[in-house]
Write a protein that holds these residues in place. Structure first.
Motif, PDB file in Angstrom:
ATOM      1  N   LEU A 173      46.407  45.619  43.743  1.00  0.00           N
ATOM      2  CA  LEU A 173      45.954  45.461  45.051  1.00  0.00           C
ATOM      3  C   LEU A 173      47.492  45.190  45.676  1.00  0.00           C
ATOM      4  O   LEU A 173      48.258  44.530  45.477  1.00  0.00           O
ATOM      5  CB  LEU A 173      45.500  44.833  45.380  1.00  0.00           C
ATOM      6  CG  LEU A 173      43.268  44.648  44.670  1.00  0.00           C
ATOM      7  CD1 LEU A 173      42.974  42.996  44.872  1.00  0.00           C
ATOM      8  CD2 LEU A 173      42.867  46.071  45.179  1.00  0.00           C
ATOM      9  N   SER A 174      46.939  45.231  46.883  1.00  0.00           N
ATOM     10  CA  SER A 174      48.567  44.864  48.232  1.00  0.00           C
ATOM     11  C   SER A 174      48.353  43.924  48.152  1.00  0.00           C
ATOM     12  O   SER A 174      47.974  43.300  48.180  1.00  0.00           O
ATOM     13  CB  SER A 174      48.665  45.803  49.497  1.00  0.00           C
ATOM     14  OG  SER A 174      47.308  45.892  49.943  1.00  0.00           O
ATOM     15  N   GLY A 175      49.498  43.879  48.816  1.00  0.00           N
ATOM     16  CA  GLY A 175      49.899  42.196  48.970  1.00  0.00           C
ATOM     17  C   GLY A 175      49.003  41.616  49.494  1.00  0.00           C
ATOM     18  O   GLY A 175      48.191  40.790  50.242  1.00  0.00           O
ATOM     19  N   GLY A 176      48.418  42.363  50.839  1.00  0.00           N
ATOM     20  CA  GLY A 176      47.471  41.881  51.875  1.00  0.00           C
ATOM     21  C   GLY A 176      46.733  41.376  51.777  1.00  0.00           C
ATOM     22  O   GLY A 176      45.608  40.451  51.617  1.00  0.00           O
ATOM     23  N   GLN A 177      45.666  42.650  50.372  1.00  0.00           N
ATOM     24  CA  GLN A 177      44.555  42.433  49.977  1.00  0.00           C
ATOM     25  C   GLN A 177      45.083  41.357  48.510  1.00  0.00           C
ATOM     26  O   GLN A 177      43.304  40.804  48.306  1.00  0.00           O
ATOM     27  CB  GLN A 177      44.550  44.047  48.947  1.00  0.00           C
ATOM     28  CG  GLN A 177      44.153  45.172  49.796  1.00  0.00           C
ATOM     29  CD  GLN A 177      43.995  46.605  49.351  1.00  0.00           C
ATOM     30  OE1 GLN A 177      44.514  46.963  48.057  1.00  0.00           O
ATOM     31  NE2 GLN A 177      43.136  47.328  49.364  1.00  0.00           N
ATOM     32  N   GLN A 178      45.786  41.260  48.202  1.00  0.00           N
ATOM     33  CA  GLN A 178      46.459  40.026  47.242  1.00  0.00           C
ATOM     34  C   GLN A 178      45.608  39.315  48.069  1.00  0.00           C
ATOM     35  O   GLN A 178      44.967  38.226  46.941  1.00  0.00           O
ATOM     36  CB  GLN A 178      47.133  40.376  46.169  1.00  0.00           C
ATOM     37  CG  GLN A 178      47.672  41.205  45.194  1.00  0.00           C
ATOM     38  CD  GLN A 178      48.586  41.246  44.699  1.00  0.00           C
ATOM     39  OE1 GLN A 178      49.252  39.947  44.597  1.00  0.00           O
ATOM     40  NE2 GLN A 178      48.492  42.216  43.941  1.00  0.00           N
ATOM     41  N   GLN A 179      46.255  38.666  48.685  1.00  0.00           N
ATOM     42  CA  GLN A 179      46.069  37.298  50.078  1.00  0.00           C
ATOM     43  C   GLN A 179      44.203  37.394  50.201  1.00  0.00           C
ATOM     44  O   GLN A 179      43.816  36.403  49.611  1.00  0.00           O
ATOM     45  CB  GLN A 179      46.829  37.934  51.012  1.00  0.00           C
ATOM     46  CG  GLN A 179      47.035  36.129  51.501  1.00  0.00           C
ATOM     47  CD  GLN A 179      47.654  34.740  50.642  1.00  0.00           C
ATOM     48  OE1 GLN A 179      47.122  34.622  49.888  1.00  0.00           O
ATOM     49  NE2 GLN A 179      48.938  34.681  50.670  1.00  0.00           N
ATOM     50  N   ARG A 180      42.907  38.457  50.234  1.00  0.00           N
ATOM     51  CA  ARG A 180      42.524  37.929  51.103  1.00  0.00           C
ATOM     52  C   ARG A 180      41.585  37.871  49.742  1.00  0.00           C
ATOM     53  O   ARG A 180      40.821  37.252  49.854  1.00  0.00           O
ATOM     54  CB  ARG A 180      41.993  39.802  51.523  1.00  0.00           C
ATOM     55  CG  ARG A 180      42.190  39.145  53.376  1.00  0.00           C
ATOM     56  CD  ARG A 180      42.085  40.600  53.696  1.00  0.00           C
ATOM     57  NE  ARG A 180      42.662  41.332  53.253  1.00  0.00           N
ATOM     58  CZ  ARG A 180      42.606  42.680  53.515  1.00  0.00           C
ATOM     59  NH1 ARG A 180      41.645  43.196  54.029  1.00  0.00           N
ATOM     60  NH2 ARG A 180      43.059  43.331  53.177  1.00  0.00           N
ATOM     61  N   LEU A 181      41.791  38.724  48.140  1.00  0.00           N
ATOM     62  CA  LEU A 181      41.078  38.650  47.178  1.00  0.00           C
ATOM     63  C   LEU A 181      41.217  37.069  46.916  1.00  0.00           C
ATOM     64  O   LEU A 181      39.880  36.010  46.648  1.00  0.00           O
ATOM     65  CB  LEU A 181      41.402  39.087  46.445  1.00  0.00           C
ATOM     66  CG  LEU A 181      41.616  39.108  44.720  1.00  0.00           C
ATOM     67  CD1 LEU A 181      39.763  38.851  44.679  1.00  0.00           C
ATOM     68  CD2 LEU A 181      42.361  39.715  43.253  1.00  0.00           C
ATOM     69  N   CYS A 182      42.580  36.013  46.954  1.00  0.00           N
ATOM     70  CA  CYS A 182      42.466  34.856  46.783  1.00  0.00           C
ATOM     71  C   CYS A 182      41.648  33.554  48.172  1.00  0.00           C
ATOM     72  O   CYS A 182      41.291  32.861  47.531  1.00  0.00           O
ATOM     73  CB  CYS A 182      43.967  34.616  47.223  1.00  0.00           C
ATOM     74  SG  CYS A 182      45.144  35.279  46.001  1.00  0.00           S
TER      75      CYS A 182
END
Lengths: 276, 344, 316
Positions: A173-182
């Motif tokens: 995932l992209s960085g922003g998506q990863q953060q939303r995943l977290c």
């Protein structure tokens, strides 16, 4: 230059009307009283007494090294993992001291979740990331886990982007998506408080905007505490702002007030960009 | 001008290097590790008496000794078995082989209950034990020759040397002499294919000794010196004359004394007929070349010859103190006579 | 003007040092390749008469008879591989969990000295392990451990038969102790390197330390731990003196781990100095060649396993 700050959520939107300064404070979810944190000999947090309201976003601002992250980590006993760190004073959750005797730090962290500066998804699939917490806490039914996964991802505004590839690696995932995943991963364990340590500092403006939207939406259900070095961000997403400097909390109050009429000279200097 | 300088420098450098060498010539030898304790002490005493000679002996194993001797990288070699025809054919020149040390191989065992006078074995039963044909301690053939001994109903663990060794050569030479089956099935060698199903190999004398000491129900063979030093339990073995006895210096000397016409091609002294002879014994051999051409080679070879002659005669007194068996007079004479053939 | 010439000089100097550095890098790499290739060629050349005499039978025959000059390496290949496998299973288990304990759970006052002690084991010469194995471990195994295993799990062929003391099992345990430091030291580094952020993420979700270790840290460290095991396995395969002292040196293949066995390196150590016939020496060198090939093969298999089994689970 300090003038054009915008307070989109404070000035617009039905439920986010700016409250007059006189309005009584919302009920406190967490509070610290005379909190001190030491790293060995270093006195990192000095006598901080602060109330963090439920269903509001509280922002902690200040220059690098002011202790805002250290303060945040004291709120869910993350310092327990650092042998040389020592915490004094009290931190209460719904009136109970989380450093009190007989308190299980694991249970504390279960109820007080945390999102970190750098997105840190596990090297597992998206699905496994989201259901990690529920699984650890004993949820085995697959149906239930699937539901939790969807619910959490929807809440984190990520569902539409990943629903077709739940079984592929989160690292794709992209960085922003990863953060939303977290964030979704955190929501899946149904915490009461969500602590965020500069959650958007590593992201581009577009991704940052999505995270900020999300943070603002989260205040409906959770007490959110966010550490940020960006005053604009604090102004955009928070209801309350506290300014930290050299381990001390200098000023706290409704965001609009702190930004427009700071009472302390140092706060004003920081906000107007004279240092920091 | 420059060239003269270089030459001068070279000469003075050569003088520096040669000068201390003149003080004491260092001779080198290599081979058998079995004789190393004896050689070390003997050569040390020799240097003490002859300040112009020191001897550096490398116990790298008999095979390595033969190889280095063949390549002329050492002044003399030593082997627990004389060089055979093949090995001699590969030598660059004719060599002289002389007996230089004598040793016996003892049989040791470990049983839970003490046997008064020690376990008795005949030559045939020892062979059959190592063949795996006698596999249990309470085999009738063992109980018959050990009346009154408490022999357990337990398997016999056969311990042998895992490293190639002169000791194994002498031991298997003995077994080949007393057992036709051993001779045809296994044969004689420094390493052999051990036929007993319960065979275990230990590295070196200490490896065998360690395995025997720790394994109840085991039997093994080690050098005589080793048995004495470690106070191990010896078995009595019947010799060709029908007498039971332990391995002793006297028994080994008696075995050696029965063979008067010892040569490098007829060297076996196992299973000899002597009344008091211990049947598992053998010589270690030293070798040097027969002829040397250049004057400096000759003078060096003379020193080597003198060292070896002293070691094979006067030096044998030291052998006795180290639990080797001194060479009998007759064998000392053989060594002397062979060494006198060297032209220096 | 002056500053310009100075700058030129500076540039040139750095370019020259670059060139030296490159020469060094290529030289070292080339030397390394040459050494490995040279080793292989030398081993192959040395074993040519044995290869010629026995051919493929060398790999399938169980007879090692220096008297008749009949040589076969199968029991030694078996002994080498099995003793090393026992070692890596035991050392992997102990090393990984020990490292996990040291990094995550042990109080500092315990962890530091303990880690130091374990790493000290790596500095102990192998002959000491051999002596210890022969005089202390083997008797204990023979008297207590092996009879116990036989009584409880005697239905398994690997625990059947007479108990010697010197055996494949003993050798495996001694080797395991020798390679534990390798596994443990690398695993500790790998675990410590599994990002602190993953550890914190897991803790922040309300997982305990054990849950974090089992579900996040160890899975994240699999590749590194696997690498540690491969490295340790390499040491076990080539270990000579300690194995020789405790394995029993018997060129036979038995189902039971309690039986004596033999390894490639041990045969060479035992017999090379006293080997006189050309074919005998050649056969011993061929054992060396086999050890070389077996080590390469094990490493290769491990690499392939890392790629095919671990990678897809990890990322992508």
């Amino acid at each position: 230059m300090p003038a054009p700050y915008q307070f989109p959520y404070l000035v617009g939107g039905a439920e986010t009307l700016a409250r007059p300064a006189s309005e009584p404070r919302p009920p406190s979810k967490m509070a610290t009283d005379g909190l001190n944190v030491f790293y060995g000999q270093f006195h990192a947090i000095k006598h901080v007494t602060l109330s963090l309201p439920d269903r509001r976003v509280s922002a902690l601002i200040g220059p690098s090294g002011c202790g805002k992250s250290t303060f945040l980590r004291a709120l869910n006993r993350m310092h327990d993992l650092t042998p040389e760190a020592r915490v004094e004073g009290s931190v209460t959750l719904d009136g109970t001291d989380i450093y009190g005797p007989g308190i299980d730090p694991v249970e504390v962290r279960h109820r007080i979740g945390m999102v970190f500066q750098r997105a840190n998804p596990f090297p597992k699939s998206i699905f496994e990331n989201v259901v990690f917490g529920p699984k650890v806490h004993g949820e085995r039914r697959h149906r239930e886990l699937i539901e939790i996964c969807e619910r959490s991802l929807v809440k984190a505004a990520l569902w539409d982007e990943v629903k077709d590839r739940l079984n592929s690696s989160a690292l794709g995932l992209s960085g922003g998506q990863q953060q939303r995943l977290c964030i979704a991963r955190q929501l899946a364990v149904e915490p009461e408080v969500i602590l965020m340590d500069e959650p958007a500092s590593a992201l581009d403006p577009l991704a940052t905007a999505k995270i900020e939207d999300l943070i603002f939406a989260l205040r409906r259900d959770y007490a959110v505490v966010i550490v940020t070095h960006s005053m604009q961000q604090a102004a955009r997403v928070s209801d309350l702002t506290s300014f930290f400097l050299l381990g001390e909390m200098i000023e706290t109050g409704p965001t609009a007030e702190v930004f427009t009429h700071p009472t302390d000279r140092r706060t004003e200097d920081y906000i107007t960009g004279r240092f920091g | 001008m420059k060239r003269v300088n270089v030459l001068g420098a070279a000469l003075s450098f050569a003088a520096l290097v040669v000068a201390p060498a003149l003080a004491a010539t260092q001779l080198t030898g290599a081979g058998s590790s079995f004789v190393n304790p004896f050689f070390s002490k003997a050569f040390y005493e020799y240097s003490a008496a002859h300040s112009d000679v020191t001897v550096n002996y490398q116990p790298i194993g008999s095979g390595g000794g033969i190889q280095q001797f063949t390549q002329r990288t050492v002044d003399f070699g030593a082997s627990d078995v004389p060089m055979n025809a093949d090995e001699i054919k590969r030598l660059p020149a004719s060599a002289v082989q002389v007996p230089i040390a004598l040793g016996g191989v003892a049989v040791t065992y470990n049983l839970p209950s003490f046997i008064k006078g020690g376990l008795k074995l005949t030559r045939e039963t020892l062979a059959d034990i190592y063949l795996g044909k006698i596999a249990k301690w309470n085999d009738p053939r063992l109980t018959k020759i050990n009346p009154g001994a408490e022999l357990p109903d337990a398997p016999i663990i056969v311990v042998h040397r895992s490293d190639g060794s002169g000791t194994t050569y002498i031991f298997t030479d003995f077994l080949s002499h007393v057992s036709g089956e051993w001779k045809s099935k296994v044969g004689t060698g420094k390493s052999v294919e051990w036929p007993a199903p319960s065979a275990v190999g230990g590295k070196g004398n200490d490896g065998v000794a360690g395995a025997v000491r720790q394994t109840s129900g085991s039997i093994g063979y080690v050098e005589l010196a080793y048995v004495h030093e470690n106070k191990m339990t010896q078995a009595q073995l019947q010799n060709a004359a029908g007498r039971f006895g332990f391995c002793t210096g006297r028994g080994v000397a008696a075995a050696a004394a029965t063979k008067l016409n010892l040569t490098p091609t007829d060297f076996s002294i196992v299973d000899t007929k002597g009344e008091t002879a211990w049947p598992i014994a053998g010589y270690t051999w030293a070798f040097m070349y027969r002829e040397y051409q250049k004057p400096e080679e000759k003078s060096r070879a003379k020193m080597v010859r003198d060292v070896l002659e002293w070691t094979a005669t006067s030096g044998q007194r030291i052998a006795g103190t180290l639990d080797y068996v001194p060479l009998p007079e007759s064998v000392q004479e053989i060594a002397k006579k062979s060494l006198s053939e060297i032209k220096v | 003007m002056q500053s310009e010439s100075h700058e030129q000089l500076h540039l040139r100097r750095s370019r020259i040092s670059d060139r030296w550095f490159m020469a060094g890098v290529y030289g070292a790499t080339g030397l390394f390749v040459a050494i490995v290739a040279g080793l292989f060629v030398e081993l192959y050349a040395g074993s040519s008469s044995s290869i010629h005499a026995f051919g493929f039978k060398f790999l399938t025959s169980s007879h090692w008879n220096p008297v008749t000059n009949q040589f076969g390496a199968l029991p030694m290949i078996y002994g080498t591989v099995v003793s090393s496998l026992i070692a890596i299973v035991l050392a992997g288990f102990v090393g990984v969990f020990g490292a996990a304990y040291l990094v995550e759970f042990a109080p500092r006052a315990v962890a530091r000295p303990l880690a130091f002690l374990i790493e000290l084991l790596a500095a102990v010469p192998s002959v000491i392990f051999g002596l210890w194995g022969l005089f202390i471990l083997a008797p204990v195994l023979r008297a207590y451990v092996e009879p116990f295993l036989q009584a409880k799990f005697g239905f398994l062929p690997i625990f059947q038969g007479f108990i010697f003391g010197s055996s494949l099992f003993t050798a495996g345990i001694v080797l395991a102790i020798m390679i534990v430091p390798t596994v443990s030291a690398i695993t500790r580094d790998v675990i410590a390197a599994v990002a602190r952020e993953h550890r914190e993420a897991s803790m922040a979700l309300g997982a305990t330390r054990w849950e974090t270790m089992a579900r996040v840290i160890l899975p994240g460290a699999t590749t590194g731990i696997f690498g540690a095991c491969v490295l340790a396995l390499g040491r076990a395969l080539g270990e000579t003196i300690a194995t020789t002292m405790v394995i029993g040196n018997k060129p036979a293949i038995a189902a039971s781990l309690f039986q004596p066995a033999y390894t490639l390196a041990s045969v060479i150590a035992n017999e090379f100095t006293e080997a006189t016939s050309d074919l005998y020496v050649s056969a011993l060198i061929e054992l060396g060649l086999l050890l070389f090939v077996v080590s390469l093969a094990v490493n290769g298999i491990a690499r392939v396993l890392t790629w095919t089994v671990l990678r897809p689970a990890k990322a992508r």
